[in-house]
Structure formats: structure tokens, C-alpha cells
Design a protein around this motif. Sequence first.
Motif, PDB file in Angstrom:
ATOM      1  N   THR A   1       1.042  -1.220   0.004  1.00 42.36           N
ATOM      2  CA  THR A   1      -0.095   0.130   0.237  1.00 42.36           C
ATOM      3  C   THR A   1       1.012   1.151  -0.050  1.00 42.36           C
ATOM      4  O   THR A   1       0.425   2.637  -0.494  1.00 42.36           O
ATOM      5  N   ASP A   8      -8.163   6.339  -0.524  1.00 42.39           N
ATOM      6  CA  ASP A   8      -8.430   5.101  -1.340  1.00 42.39           C
ATOM      7  C   ASP A   8      -8.863   5.737  -2.234  1.00 42.39           C
ATOM      8  O   ASP A   8      -8.834   5.727  -3.226  1.00 42.39           O
ATOM      9  N   ARG A  41      -7.841   5.809  -6.253  1.00 42.70           N
ATOM     10  CA  ARG A  41      -8.645   4.691  -7.092  1.00 42.70           C
ATOM     11  C   ARG A  41      -9.079   5.685  -9.109  1.00 42.70           C
ATOM     12  O   ARG A  41      -8.450   4.909  -9.634  1.00 42.70           O
ATOM     13  N   ARG A  98      -9.684  -1.183  -1.492  1.00 39.38           N
ATOM     14  CA  ARG A  98      -9.552  -1.329  -0.070  1.00 39.38           C
ATOM     15  C   ARG A  98     -10.704  -2.271   1.093  1.00 39.38           C
ATOM     16  O   ARG A  98     -10.056  -2.600   1.729  1.00 39.38           O
ATOM     17  N   LEU A 153      -4.623  -2.480   1.498  1.00 32.78           N
ATOM     18  CA  LEU A 153      -5.274  -2.555   0.711  1.00 32.78           C
ATOM     19  C   LEU A 153      -5.185  -4.203   0.289  1.00 32.78           C
ATOM     20  O   LEU A 153      -4.188  -5.076   0.715  1.00 32.78           O
TER      21      LEU A 153
END
Length: 491
Positions: A64, A169, A173, A187, A223
Amino acid sequence: MTRVDEVPGAELSGVLARTRDGARVPAVSAAAGRAGEVVWTGVASALQAGGPTPEHAFRIGSITKPMVAVAVLRLVEEGKFALHDPIGAHLPEAPAADATIAELLSHTSGLPAEPAGDWWERAGGSTWEQIVASGLPRLVAPGTRYHYSNVGFAVLGRLVEVARGRAWDAVLRDELWTPLGMTATGRVPTGPHVPGYAVHPHAELVHDEPVADYLAMGPAGELWSTPSDLVRFGMWLACHDTFGEAGDAVLPAAARRLMTAPRMVVDEPGAAWTGAYGLGVQVRKDLIDVPGLVPEQDTVPVRTVGHSGSVPGFTADLRVDVETGDAVAVIGSSTGGFGDGTGLLAALRGARPVVGLPAVVRGPESDSAGLSAGLRTPGAAGTGGDAAAGVPELTGTWYWGPVQFTLRAAAGRLALVGAPGVRGTEFAPGGAPGTWVGVSAGYWQGETLRPVERDGRLVALDVGTFCLTRSPYAPEVEIPGGHDDVGWHAL
């Protein structure tokens, strides 16, 4: 160099199968990349593991971190702030407010490894308000030395959220995963996924691991992803992708090279300098055998960039050869892990592995033999005299989950050591009665070891918030995150 259409799939599958069998991991999944494309995927699993496919996601732990680092570097590229800015200029309430953004990215901020409280990876993370209010200690001054800090990436995740006005997150994305086609990363799982287990070290049994909500600690390792997504990310990070202008729009190549350049050596006792850290990225030297490539030389050093990861139930490794762009990612569903991706990378190059340097999991790993030797060295005693002689009950075998350690005492110190490649640290008496503080390099340098008693009896050790017990997940001990309802059981 093996061409894309000559990828040694059978050899890669064999390495993966041997990896799974040797470590008794319920399931391992891997992918390889070359010339900017995913060229191989493979899964090896126990018959009872449910038959996962390459599309099944696993938790990737600290892989992550380089993704969060990309979000930070994008803000730097936009001029929102500079790498040399103190974090307090943008988050006045942040711990280590005088540490720079670059120091947080390179684990040189001086912050401790973990937040205050119980073992957060099993029990659940802290809110931002709790992190701020906890008054975390500063182990060293910023920029003094490398000390892996999950808390530091919680701070960086908060920085991204404040700068963008939405969850970290969601930023990843929109700004990273979607542009690079990483459709299985998130996530929470976006599709099929595997459960994580602890595998008993001495029996064919497993213990279910919880999937806790990490809250503000999420940017440190929450993640889920697949090896294919990780390989795409790794090749792009190492500037060996095929995205062209679209890849530069995510982050220019110059900024990616800045991320993957070594900034701080990971210095371990009794070991050669084989690892470093950039900006959210691990930089490693792997030694592999490439027959005939270099006359009269058995091995060649290969610089790789990427990251490894570990949370209860899962371990992962991503490695990209900086020169060739060959990339491998492998993820397993076991707390105890499987090693690393060196063997797969060697197989991808058409070589057989000779030396697989230990992957860094949650921070630098120690040479347990070096620590043991240090305990026998005259003059190694710390302050407090031979304090260890009065606490023989602390010594012996302990387990971090299913992973075995030995606590040894000599010359006024304690050393917590594991198998070769398993992190360990030497401890000296601390300021508070009964406590010990890590004084050698290693994951727990500067962290505190505390005995945990129940009804006047020693039942556990708290080592930098991690819970170690006399047997794997001992049922008589309150383990952060709780026990499997049925205890240790067959898969």
C-alpha cells in the motif's frame, strides 16, 4: 534475454509450487511481467483452500505504501507542497510536525513503528484524532536514521485526504488504479478474494485471522490486490510500462525515478548493505545466478525496486528489475509468510536462484546470528548492569502469532531473535521498571518490550505493541483481535 513469447511458465509454476509446499501456505498467487505486459500468472494452493484463481485478491499489506507515495508525489508535482516542507506546515497537529514530507516517505521521521495501544493490525487501527492525542514519542531526531514507521504513512495518508478533500483510497482509485487498469485493487475486495490464516508451525492446523478496519492507519497497509495488478503497478513505477503519455499523466518518469532512487541505507548488524529505501519504495540488491552471463562469476547483483507487505493472514512481495523491467509479484494467505519473490525473478530471467536476500517485512530485518554474537561480545552490557540475570522467566521461546522467536539474556541485555531473515533486536533495560528498550538496529530499535502478567504470572510480551505468547496464539492469553472461535483446526 528471454523474449516475451519465451517466458518460462513451467519453471515459474514449479518455483511457486515449491514455495507453497515448503512454507505450507494455504494459497499463493503470483504474476510476472515483461516489456510492460503481464506475461504469466499462477496459483498454487492446498486442496482444502477452495481453488483460488489468479483473479482472487489477497491483502497486500505495506505494498500500500508506494501507492500512497504516488499520491503524495502527484501533489508535489502540482506545487501543492514541496518534499522538504515540514509536515506541520500542512498538518499542524501531526506527530513529528518538524519532520519533512521526504523524511516521512523514507522512514526517517523518528516516529515509532506502530501507533499507541494494542496490536492494531489485528485489533483495528486508530482514528486520526486518536493518533494525534496519543502523544507518540520521538525515537530519534528527524533525518537521523532509518526506522520503519507505519504511523508515518498514516500521517501521509491524512495529508493526501486534506489536500484532496476526500478519502485517500478514493484518491488512489481516481488518480492511480483506474488510469493503470488496476481493476482488482481497493481498500476492500472488488471481486473474489481469499481468507487469511495463521499456519501452526508444528502441526497441520490453521487459525483464522481477522480482517480489521484500519481507520487512519489504512495508508500503512490496508489494500487488497492481485499479483497482476501489482505487476502493472511495479513496471510503471520502474518506468518500464507501455502506458506512454497516459503513464506520465499519472506521474512523470522523472518523479518515479526520484521515488525509486536510494535515499537511506537499511543498516543491519552483522549484514552487508543490501537494502535501501527511497520515497515510499524499497530498493534492494538481489544476487542471482545467470549462467554464462559473466565469465568466472557465479552470481550477478540485480537492483530491484518495489515493496513487501505483511498483515495477519497475508504476506506479499513485489520486485522489478530496474535494468530490464522484468517484474514479479507474489502473495500468500499465511501470517508466517513464504519468503520472497527472488526465486520467481531468477526463473523469469532463465536463471536458478542462488541467494534470495530477505524481503523487508514491516521494516528492516535482522541477522539473528549477528545479534547472538553481539551478546557474547565483551563490553556489550547496557546501563543497569546484569539486569537480565534477574529475569530468567522472560527468556526462552515466544511466538508472534505462528512465528517463533527466542529471547536470550547475557551481559545485561536481552536479544529477541528468530530464524535467519526473521527480524530481531537487542534490548537494554528501559527507564520504567521492568521495561526494555531496543538498542540495536532492527525493526524494534527504540521500541519498548514489556512483560504482560495475569494473576501474577507472566503470560505474554508486548514488543512495540505486538503480542508474543509462549505458544502460537495461546488460548489463555487475550490476543488483540481475538481468537478463532474454534481455535486451531484443520484447513
